[in-house]
Enzyme design. Structure first.
Site, PDB file in Angstrom:
ATOM      1  N   ARG A   1       0.848  -1.194   0.000  1.00 55.29           N
ATOM      2  CA  ARG A   1       0.000   0.000   0.000  1.00 55.29           C
ATOM      3  C   ARG A   1       0.884   1.244   0.000  1.00 55.29           C
ATOM      4  O   ARG A   1       1.582   1.535   0.976  1.00 55.29           O
ATOM      5  CB  ARG A   1      -0.913   0.003   1.217  1.00 55.29           C
ATOM      6  CG  ARG A   1      -1.787  -1.244   1.335  1.00 55.29           C
ATOM      7  CD  ARG A   1      -2.782  -1.362   0.176  1.00 55.29           C
ATOM      8  NE  ARG A   1      -3.589  -2.577   0.276  1.00 55.29           N
ATOM      9  CZ  ARG A   1      -4.520  -2.924  -0.601  1.00 55.29           C
ATOM     10  NH1 ARG A   1      -4.756  -2.149  -1.649  1.00 55.29           N
ATOM     11  NH2 ARG A   1      -5.199  -4.044  -0.442  1.00 55.29           N
TER      12      ARG A   1
ATOM     13  N   GLY B   1      14.051  12.448 -17.183  1.00 48.81           N
ATOM     14  CA  GLY B   1      14.982  12.206 -18.272  1.00 48.81           C
ATOM     15  C   GLY B   1      16.110  13.205 -18.146  1.00 48.81           C
ATOM     16  O   GLY B   1      15.904  14.347 -17.707  1.00 48.81           O
ATOM     17  N   GLY B   2      17.330  12.767 -18.506  1.00 48.99           N
ATOM     18  CA  GLY B   2      18.516  13.587 -18.243  1.00 48.99           C
ATOM     19  C   GLY B   2      18.407  15.034 -18.698  1.00 48.99           C
ATOM     20  O   GLY B   2      18.547  15.971 -17.909  1.00 48.99           O
TER      21      GLY B   2
ATOM     22  N   ILE C   1      15.839  16.807 -19.701  1.00 49.25           N
ATOM     23  CA  ILE C   1      14.712  17.510 -19.090  1.00 49.25           C
ATOM     24  C   ILE C   1      15.088  17.993 -17.696  1.00 49.25           C
ATOM     25  O   ILE C   1      14.817  19.144 -17.319  1.00 49.25           O
ATOM     26  CB  ILE C   1      13.474  16.590 -19.036  1.00 49.25           C
ATOM     27  CG1 ILE C   1      12.860  16.460 -20.424  1.00 49.25           C
ATOM     28  CG2 ILE C   1      12.441  17.107 -18.040  1.00 49.25           C
ATOM     29  CD1 ILE C   1      11.707  15.494 -20.502  1.00 49.25           C
TER      30      ILE C   1
ATOM     31  N   SER D   1       8.767   5.846 -15.260  1.00 51.41           N
ATOM     32  CA  SER D   1       9.690   5.225 -14.310  1.00 51.41           C
ATOM     33  C   SER D   1       9.117   5.396 -12.908  1.00 51.41           C
ATOM     34  O   SER D   1       8.400   6.374 -12.636  1.00 51.41           O
ATOM     35  CB  SER D   1      11.077   5.861 -14.409  1.00 51.41           C
ATOM     36  OG  SER D   1      11.634   5.636 -15.682  1.00 51.41           O
TER      37      SER D   1
ATOM     38  N   GLU E   1      31.480   4.670 -13.915  1.00 50.08           N
ATOM     39  CA  GLU E   1      31.712   4.644 -15.357  1.00 50.08           C
ATOM     40  C   GLU E   1      33.181   4.885 -15.690  1.00 50.08           C
ATOM     41  O   GLU E   1      33.743   4.249 -16.584  1.00 50.08           O
ATOM     42  CB  GLU E   1      30.835   5.701 -16.032  1.00 50.08           C
ATOM     43  CG  GLU E   1      29.345   5.394 -15.929  1.00 50.08           C
ATOM     44  CD  GLU E   1      28.456   6.601 -16.124  1.00 50.08           C
ATOM     45  OE1 GLU E   1      27.236   6.412 -16.257  1.00 50.08           O
ATOM     46  OE2 GLU E   1      28.978   7.743 -16.142  1.00 50.08           O
TER      47      GLU E   1
ATOM     48  N   SER F   1      18.551  11.797  -0.841  1.00 48.42           N
ATOM     49  CA  SER F   1      18.553  10.991  -2.061  1.00 48.42           C
ATOM     50  C   SER F   1      19.548  11.579  -3.041  1.00 48.42           C
ATOM     51  O   SER F   1      19.606  12.792  -3.223  1.00 48.42           O
ATOM     52  CB  SER F   1      17.157  10.954  -2.685  1.00 48.42           C
ATOM     53  OG  SER F   1      17.189  10.393  -3.988  1.00 48.42           O
TER      54      SER F   1
ATOM     55  N   ASP G   1      22.190  15.712 -12.743  1.00 50.75           N
ATOM     56  CA  ASP G   1      21.490  16.640 -13.629  1.00 50.75           C
ATOM     57  C   ASP G   1      21.546  18.066 -13.089  1.00 50.75           C
ATOM     58  O   ASP G   1      21.667  19.028 -13.858  1.00 50.75           O
ATOM     59  CB  ASP G   1      20.040  16.207 -13.802  1.00 50.75           C
ATOM     60  CG  ASP G   1      19.922  14.868 -14.509  1.00 50.75           C
ATOM     61  OD1 ASP G   1      20.781  14.566 -15.368  1.00 50.75           O
ATOM     62  OD2 ASP G   1      18.978  14.117 -14.208  1.00 50.75           O
TER      63      ASP G   1
END
Length: 316
Positions: free
Chosen positions: A29, A39-40, A42, A92, A192, A254, A260
């Site tokens: 719930r 999106g990157g 945006i 997403s 990366e 977070s 971004d």
């Protein structure tokens, strides 16, 4: 026409919610979901807007989800130009376990692109970009888009002095490193970078050395590597610098949106003709501001101003 054009080939409507606990099996719930345009590219445009700047977001959209995405952007006052694609724009979902604070993120692939859509998008981006302006290609590529899309776009923009900033991952990033495409700025995170380097990069000097090696090989004029909570390292032909974040770990909520927010602030500073080192510091302050917000929220001008004095710049 804005001096900054952000490009999002695979946008999303980001839904964020929470549940008391998350486990397999029972119905979970959740709280009322919050919807944000995502999106990157945006998010880069949104960050620029939150910081009082101006950009245009080039967005590939389709279906009812795409229409919703454009409505969300319009409500935030972000300028955009929409490029129509076949298929429905993806969604997403981010779900936070309220008991542990852990966040689970579910990311959909997006609609498939054919070769005609790719060629049409390249022409449309080229037409939308300001002469001698900044074009930011950020985020994942939809299925069907060739891995050399950044190189193709760079070739288009170079004819009229456009500066391409690329923030991507996976095979498109690997190809850019194998086959340089004359980008102005290439940004990646530490995971990366270590994948590309084939080794660990535990210290700032290790990161700076690897970034410098990419500059010397002609991969990009400026290489930025984010080192997570430690901040970001920048290298170009004139030097190498590291800027540390200024946020107390206890304030971190977070990490979503930090990259971004960095790119938005960094690009805005350069568009305002600020020195690239000052742009690094401004971007780091924006990343610091983003990590204290919940879900898919980004930086705010107030928090960027609060963190900026504490972002320590070091020459490496």
């Amino acid at each position: 026409m804005s001096d900054i054009l952000t490009v999002t080939l695979n946008p999303t409507v980001d839904l964020s919610t929470s549940a008391p606990s998350i486990s397999a099996g029972p119905k979970l719930r959740c709280t009322t979901p919050k919807a944000d345009p995502g999106g990157g590219g945006i998010n880069v445009s949104r960050a620029i807007r939150f910081l009082g700047g101006d950009s245009t977001a080039f967005i590939a959209t389709g279906g009812e989800t795409g229409a919703r995405l454009l409505r969300l952007l319009a409500a935030e006052g972000v300028k955009f130009t929409a490029f129509s694609v076949t298929g429905d724009t993806r969604q997403s979902i981010a779900v936070t376990d309220s008991g542990t604070g852990e966040q689970y993120r579910f990311v959909m692939p997006g609609p498939y692109w054919n070769a005609d859509m790719v060629d049409e998008a390249l022409s449309a981006i080229d037409s939308a970009a300001a002469r001698d302006g900044i074009v930011i290609l950020s985020g994942s590529q939809p299925p069907g888009v060739p891995v050399d899309f950044p190189a193709r776009l760079s070739n288009r923009l170079s004819s009229h002095g456009g500066r391409l900033f690329v923030d991507t991952s996976g095979e498109p990033l690997h190809l850019l490193v194998r086959e340089p495409a004359n980008t102005s700025v290439l940004r990646m995170d530490d995971v990366e970078a270590e994948d590309l380097a084939g080794r660990a990069l535990p210290t700032r000097l290790d990161t700076a050395d690897f970034a410098t090696s990419l500059v010397e090989r002609g991969i990009a004029e400026n290489v930025i590597i984010a080192r997570g909570a430690d901040g970001s390292t920048l290298a170009n032909s004139t030097g190498r610098w590291h800027c540390s974040r200024a946020v107390d770990p206890a304030e971190v909520v977070s990490a979503v949106g930090a990259g971004d927010s960095f790119v938005g602030a960094f690009s805005l500073a350069l568009a305002r003709d600020e020195d690239i080192v000052d742009a690094l510091k401004f971007g780091t302050a924006a990343a610091s501001a983003a990590v204290i917000t919940e879900g898919t929220d980004l930086c705010s001008a107030e928090n960027v101003a609060r963190f900026l004095p504490g972002c320590e710049l070091t020459t490496l």
